[in-house]
Design a protein around this motif. Sequence first.
Motif, PDB file in Angstrom:
ATOM      1  N   PRO A  52       4.725   5.668   0.432  1.00  0.00           N
ATOM      2  CA  PRO A  52       3.448   6.399   0.471  1.00  0.00           C
ATOM      3  C   PRO A  52       2.786   6.579  -0.900  1.00  0.00           C
ATOM      4  O   PRO A  52       1.569   6.427  -1.026  1.00  0.00           O
ATOM      5  CB  PRO A  52       3.833   7.748   1.079  1.00  0.00           C
ATOM      6  CG  PRO A  52       5.019   7.434   1.932  1.00  0.00           C
ATOM      7  CD  PRO A  52       5.764   6.364   1.185  1.00  0.00           C
ATOM      8  N   GLU A  53       3.565   6.867  -1.953  1.00  0.00           N
ATOM      9  CA  GLU A  53       2.943   7.042  -3.275  1.00  0.00           C
ATOM     10  C   GLU A  53       2.350   5.735  -3.808  1.00  0.00           C
ATOM     11  O   GLU A  53       1.342   5.734  -4.507  1.00  0.00           O
ATOM     12  CB  GLU A  53       3.931   7.654  -4.282  1.00  0.00           C
ATOM     13  CG  GLU A  53       5.203   6.868  -4.485  1.00  0.00           C
ATOM     14  CD  GLU A  53       6.322   7.190  -3.485  1.00  0.00           C
ATOM     15  OE1 GLU A  53       7.441   6.713  -3.714  1.00  0.00           O
ATOM     16  OE2 GLU A  53       6.086   7.902  -2.478  1.00  0.00           O
ATOM     17  N   ASP A  54       2.950   4.604  -3.452  1.00  0.00           N
ATOM     18  CA  ASP A  54       2.395   3.318  -3.864  1.00  0.00           C
ATOM     19  C   ASP A  54       1.130   2.984  -3.064  1.00  0.00           C
ATOM     20  O   ASP A  54       0.201   2.380  -3.592  1.00  0.00           O
ATOM     21  CB  ASP A  54       3.433   2.211  -3.693  1.00  0.00           C
ATOM     22  CG  ASP A  54       4.619   2.394  -4.625  1.00  0.00           C
ATOM     23  OD1 ASP A  54       4.411   2.895  -5.749  1.00  0.00           O
ATOM     24  OD2 ASP A  54       5.745   2.052  -4.217  1.00  0.00           O
ATOM     25  N   VAL A  55       1.114   3.388  -1.804  1.00  0.00           N
ATOM     26  CA  VAL A  55      -0.081   3.193  -0.980  1.00  0.00           C
ATOM     27  C   VAL A  55      -1.240   3.997  -1.563  1.00  0.00           C
ATOM     28  O   VAL A  55      -2.379   3.517  -1.627  1.00  0.00           O
ATOM     29  CB  VAL A  55       0.183   3.587   0.489  1.00  0.00           C
ATOM     30  CG1 VAL A  55      -1.111   3.525   1.298  1.00  0.00           C
ATOM     31  CG2 VAL A  55       1.235   2.682   1.094  1.00  0.00           C
ATOM     32  N   ALA A  56      -0.948   5.216  -2.032  1.00  0.00           N
ATOM     33  CA  ALA A  56      -1.996   6.047  -2.639  1.00  0.00           C
ATOM     34  C   ALA A  56      -2.595   5.344  -3.858  1.00  0.00           C
ATOM     35  O   ALA A  56      -3.817   5.359  -4.056  1.00  0.00           O
ATOM     36  CB  ALA A  56      -1.435   7.407  -3.017  1.00  0.00           C
ATOM     37  N   GLN A  57      -1.755   4.717  -4.678  1.00  0.00           N
ATOM     38  CA  GLN A  57      -2.250   3.982  -5.842  1.00  0.00           C
ATOM     39  C   GLN A  57      -3.082   2.763  -5.419  1.00  0.00           C
ATOM     40  O   GLN A  57      -4.111   2.463  -6.028  1.00  0.00           O
ATOM     41  CB  GLN A  57      -1.077   3.525  -6.723  1.00  0.00           C
ATOM     42  CG  GLN A  57      -0.368   4.652  -7.438  1.00  0.00           C
ATOM     43  CD  GLN A  57      -1.311   5.354  -8.414  1.00  0.00           C
ATOM     44  OE1 GLN A  57      -2.036   4.725  -9.164  1.00  0.00           O
ATOM     45  NE2 GLN A  57      -1.298   6.678  -8.358  1.00  0.00           N
ATOM     46  N   LEU A  58      -2.657   2.078  -4.365  1.00  0.00           N
ATOM     47  CA  LEU A  58      -3.399   0.935  -3.854  1.00  0.00           C
ATOM     48  C   LEU A  58      -4.771   1.371  -3.343  1.00  0.00           C
ATOM     49  O   LEU A  58      -5.791   0.745  -3.646  1.00  0.00           O
ATOM     50  CB  LEU A  58      -2.611   0.242  -2.737  1.00  0.00           C
ATOM     51  CG  LEU A  58      -3.318  -0.923  -2.036  1.00  0.00           C
ATOM     52  CD1 LEU A  58      -3.610  -2.062  -3.010  1.00  0.00           C
ATOM     53  CD2 LEU A  58      -2.478  -1.411  -0.866  1.00  0.00           C
ATOM     54  N   VAL A  59      -4.788   2.465  -2.590  1.00  0.00           N
ATOM     55  CA  VAL A  59      -6.053   2.986  -2.059  1.00  0.00           C
ATOM     56  C   VAL A  59      -6.982   3.388  -3.203  1.00  0.00           C
ATOM     57  O   VAL A  59      -8.187   3.131  -3.164  1.00  0.00           O
ATOM     58  CB  VAL A  59      -5.806   4.157  -1.086  1.00  0.00           C
ATOM     59  CG1 VAL A  59      -7.103   4.855  -0.723  1.00  0.00           C
ATOM     60  CG2 VAL A  59      -5.104   3.649   0.170  1.00  0.00           C
ATOM     61  N   ALA A  60      -6.450   3.995  -4.247  1.00  0.00           N
ATOM     62  CA  ALA A  60      -7.271   4.365  -5.405  1.00  0.00           C
ATOM     63  C   ALA A  60      -7.871   3.117  -6.053  1.00  0.00           C
ATOM     64  O   ALA A  60      -9.052   3.099  -6.421  1.00  0.00           O
ATOM     65  CB  ALA A  60      -6.437   5.145  -6.419  1.00  0.00           C
ATOM     66  N   GLY A  61      -7.075   2.057  -6.168  1.00  0.00           N
ATOM     67  CA  GLY A  61      -7.582   0.810  -6.739  1.00  0.00           C
ATOM     68  C   GLY A  61      -8.661   0.175  -5.875  1.00  0.00           C
ATOM     69  O   GLY A  61      -9.669  -0.318  -6.376  1.00  0.00           O
ATOM     70  N   LEU A  62      -8.462   0.192  -4.568  1.00  0.00           N
ATOM     71  CA  LEU A  62      -9.475  -0.337  -3.649  1.00  0.00           C
ATOM     72  C   LEU A  62     -10.770   0.471  -3.729  1.00  0.00           C
ATOM     73  O   LEU A  62     -11.870  -0.092  -3.732  1.00  0.00           O
ATOM     74  CB  LEU A  62      -8.940  -0.338  -2.213  1.00  0.00           C
ATOM     75  CG  LEU A  62      -7.811  -1.321  -1.915  1.00  0.00           C
ATOM     76  CD1 LEU A  62      -7.228  -1.049  -0.527  1.00  0.00           C
ATOM     77  CD2 LEU A  62      -8.303  -2.750  -2.023  1.00  0.00           C
TER      78      LEU A  62
END
Length: 121
Positions: A52-62
């Motif tokens: 989940p924390e990596d998904v949050a970083q991915l979403v921020a990048g998107l």
Amino acid sequence: MTALVMPVHGRWAWDARGEGRAVRVSTHVEAGLLNLSLWRGETCVGTVRLAPEDVAQLVAGLTDGLSALAARPRVLAPDAARVAELETRLARLEQRRDPLWRRAADAAGGWAVRKAARRPR
């Protein structure tokens, strides 16, 4: 290699290039992970399992990328400048008193009239 059963629910994002390329997002609640899978047609060609924390970083990048795209004027295709140049040249030619296409049409029409006049009755 262990194969997991794919969840029934998932989201798809289709590649702009087409050819059946896509990304599928699926959640594996039992493992506490989100899975991104890369598809080409009906074949999965790669996966990434994210915490989940990596998904949050991915979403921020998107989100950052999407906002940058929204703030910029639309980028035109490389051929757009060439098409615009050709349209401008064509417009200039059409503004002339006797454009080439009109002279050609008049000449063809005149030839047909002369030929009809020479035909014996």
